[in-house]
Design an enzyme around this catalytic site. Structure first.
Site, PDB file in Angstrom:
ATOM      1  N   GLU A  87      -5.992   5.894  -6.555  1.00  0.00           N
ATOM      2  CA  GLU A  87      -6.121   4.897  -7.614  1.00  0.00           C
ATOM      3  C   GLU A  87      -7.535   4.907  -8.179  1.00  0.00           C
ATOM      4  OE1 GLU A  87      -4.881   1.048  -6.271  1.00  0.00           O
ATOM      5  OE2 GLU A  87      -2.870   1.713  -5.738  1.00  0.00           O
ATOM      6  N   ARG A 146       0.849  -1.186   0.000  1.00  0.00           N
ATOM      7  CA  ARG A 146       0.000   0.000   0.000  1.00  0.00           C
ATOM      8  C   ARG A 146       0.885   1.237   0.000  1.00  0.00           C
ATOM      9  NH1 ARG A 146      -3.009  -3.437  -0.949  1.00  0.00           N
ATOM     10  NH2 ARG A 146      -5.180  -3.789  -0.276  1.00  0.00           N
ATOM     11  N   HIS A 198      -1.285  -1.422 -10.004  1.00  0.00           N
ATOM     12  CA  HIS A 198      -1.870  -2.246  -8.937  1.00  0.00           C
ATOM     13  C   HIS A 198      -2.372  -3.585  -9.481  1.00  0.00           C
ATOM     14  CE1 HIS A 198      -3.935  -2.024  -4.734  1.00  0.00           C
ATOM     15  NE2 HIS A 198      -3.370  -3.194  -4.965  1.00  0.00           N
TER      16      HIS A 198
END
Length: 325
Positions: free
Chosen positions: A265, A236, A285
């Protein structure tokens, strides 16, 4: 039950074997990403069960208050994107399995892909070759280097094991219970956080983002890293102090970074500072984004819906809702 699934970008879930668990339900799948409140309300106004794909959409009180038919949110992993207090107040059950003790390979594989890509300059070399150039620089080997694992859980332990296979010395910094497990697995526990950042050639972050770990990697930590070192973050973005990574890379310590996670994001534009740095590899991601991992994760998510419908909910985050019903 009327089920809505958000943010299935590539319309993958219908093609999974586990999707059959939703047979008999009315399922709507959305393939785009929106965060606009009115648009989400219109899409979800008849939804009884909402399936989320990680933290792709923020579920906050202003949205929840306009979805009176919503009874259940089913997802997997952590839930900083969900207003749990608002869910509880409105009688919406949140079910999310945290899968403790289960090894996780997809993100570990991406982590190693990023380590190799960064140390050997693979994306830069490929881009140069396509542009008509030949061998634009000299990379670094991994053998006999020191791999630092910050956080020794489901993913960190797998990455550590593969580090040994590459002939690296593996050093761990983590909570004492995790350090004990790392020692039992043949890893070395760092004597201090300062020494950990000073001595490691590659540092990979593997922690959950909770209040205790937010900003746990500070600007001072990064400044201790070698100019030849690499930091990898597939966990993260919030684990690193805001702004610290960009500043550290500009200062030359560490010399490289590989990241799969960002404060916001999807990354909203190409002007993100990390995207402009030649010494940084960025991926969108995708640590958990494999068909095999989706089968595992969504089997759990759909099982939570079936359990709720059977009157025996599992992995309940806000059990207060059960006492209200």
């Amino acid at each position: 039950m009327k089920i809505s699934i958000l943010d299935d970008y590539h319309d993958t879930l219908r093609t999974l074997s586990c999707f059959q668990k939703l047979a008999g339900h009315g399922v709507t799948v959305w393939n785009d990403h929106v965060q606009d409140l009115d648009t989400l309300v219109e899409r979800l106004k008849d939804t009884e069960a909402l399936v989320l794909i990680r933290e792709r959409t923020q579920i906050r009180a202003p949205l929840l208050e306009r979805l009176p038919k919503l009874k259940l949110i089913s997802q997997r992993s952590v839930y900083p994107h969900i207003d749990i207090a608002a869910c509880t107040r409105l009688g919406v059950m949140v079910c999310s399995g945290l899968h403790p003790g289960t090894l996780s390979y997809a993100t570990a594989e991406l982590t190693w892909g990023l380590i190799l890509a960064a140390m050997r300059q693979i994306p830069q070399q490929v881009a140069a070759l396509k542009a008509g150039n030949w061998q634009i620089g000299v990379g670094h080997s991994l053998r006999e280097k020191t791999l630092g694992i910050y956080g020794y859980g489901r993913i960190g332990s797998v990455v550590a094991g593969w580090g040994k296979a590459f002939g690296m010395q593996v050093v761990v910094w983590a909570r004492e219970a995790s350090l004990a497990k790392a020692r039992a697995d043949g890893c070395t526990a760092a004597r201090s956080k300062q020494e950990f950042f000073e001595e490691c050639d590659v540092i990979s972050l593997h922690m959950r983002l909770v209040e205790a770990t937010r900003g746990i990697v500070t600007a001072a930590d990064l400044a201790r890293m070698k100019p030849t070192s690499l930091i990898v973050n597939t966990s993260r973005a919030g684990l690193i102090e805001p702004g610290a990574l960009v500043a550290a890379l500009q200062a030359g310590r560490p010399g490289m970074a590989a990241v799969d996670v960002y404060e916001e994001e999807p990354v909203p534009h190409t002007g993100h500072p990390l995207l402009a740095m030649e010494n940084v590899i960025c991926t969108p991601h995708i640590g958990y984004v494999t068909r095999e991992e989706y089968e595992i994760q969504f089997a759990d998510i759909f099982d939570q819906i079936d359990a709720y419908c059977a009157g025996q909910p599992i992995n309940v985050v806000n059990p207060e809702v059960l006492r209200k019903s």
